[in-house]
Design an enzyme around this catalytic site. Sequence first.
Site, PDB file in Angstrom:
ATOM      1  CD  GLU A   1      -6.591   3.120   0.108  1.00 49.82           C
ATOM      2  OE1 GLU A   1      -5.856   2.343  -0.540  1.00 49.82           O
ATOM      3  OE2 GLU A   1      -6.149   4.078   0.779  1.00 49.82           O
TER       4      GLU A   1
ATOM      5  CG  ASP B   1      -0.623  -3.932  -0.807  1.00 51.81           C
ATOM      6  OD1 ASP B   1      -0.593  -2.773  -0.366  1.00 51.81           O
ATOM      7  OD2 ASP B   1      -1.493  -4.345  -1.599  1.00 51.81           O
TER       8      ASP B   1
END
Length: 279
Positions: free
Chosen positions: A55, A66
């Site tokens: 990924e 994030d």
Amino acid sequence: MNEQDGRARLEGVLAANRERGRPALIGYLPIGYPSVPASIEAMLTMVGAGVDIVEIGLPHHDPIMDGPVIRQATESALRGGTRIADLFTAVKALASAEVPVVCMTYWNPVERYGAERFARDLAVAGGCGVIVPDLPSGKAAEWTASTDAHGLARILVVPPDASDERISRIASACTGFVYAAGRLGLTGSGEVDIAQAKNLVNRVRRVTTTSVCVGFGISTPAHAAGVAPLADGVIVGTALVECLAASSLDAGLTRLTTLIESLAASLQTPALTPRATAC
């Protein structure tokens, strides 16, 4: 590389691992950290150490999903001049490794680049799918058409506090796999909640036969082993990015190899839970 076979290659690897009785190990790293060439070398190192699917994160100025580790890494990549073209360069570089590659990106860069153009260029480079955690509902039809036209898996994130209606809506829009968040909050901000993850995966499986992969909070072999019986794939990101914050690239790659080998070993015999049939 045939741009129409990306989704099929991704689904094939997930199915092959399922037949062996183990989930796929999915490793995340952002392109451009600590540099574009170094990040590509790190991705190839991940494959050699046992990652089944790569990924690649596309750095973005506002990574709303994030935590601080990935945020700092992507900010560093952006300061270093990383651009969307570098993502396609990385995907091409990984093509010889014969592992599926998916991109994790927020919607804004895709929209600015052009959804159809982004899907086309990723597919031509050899990509297999795209994770978009913040896809606006008003752009869903455009994105569906673009990814379907170029044979890409369309992957969305299901949070653990989602309603049944929302789970059904997100899962029905996914191809390749559904990304189930193993905990609430940002990436890297806490440990996976196994009970919460199990409940979410079961709820997702009630409405789809698409593979379900679990991420968020998985950083150790123990975490991976705990999630393995639930999922078709185990996604690790923050812990891998932390490996590269070493005194040198060689030291970072050594740390990366050691961690991935231990994660892969923890997934060897999880006795996967039988998959339910969707209603």
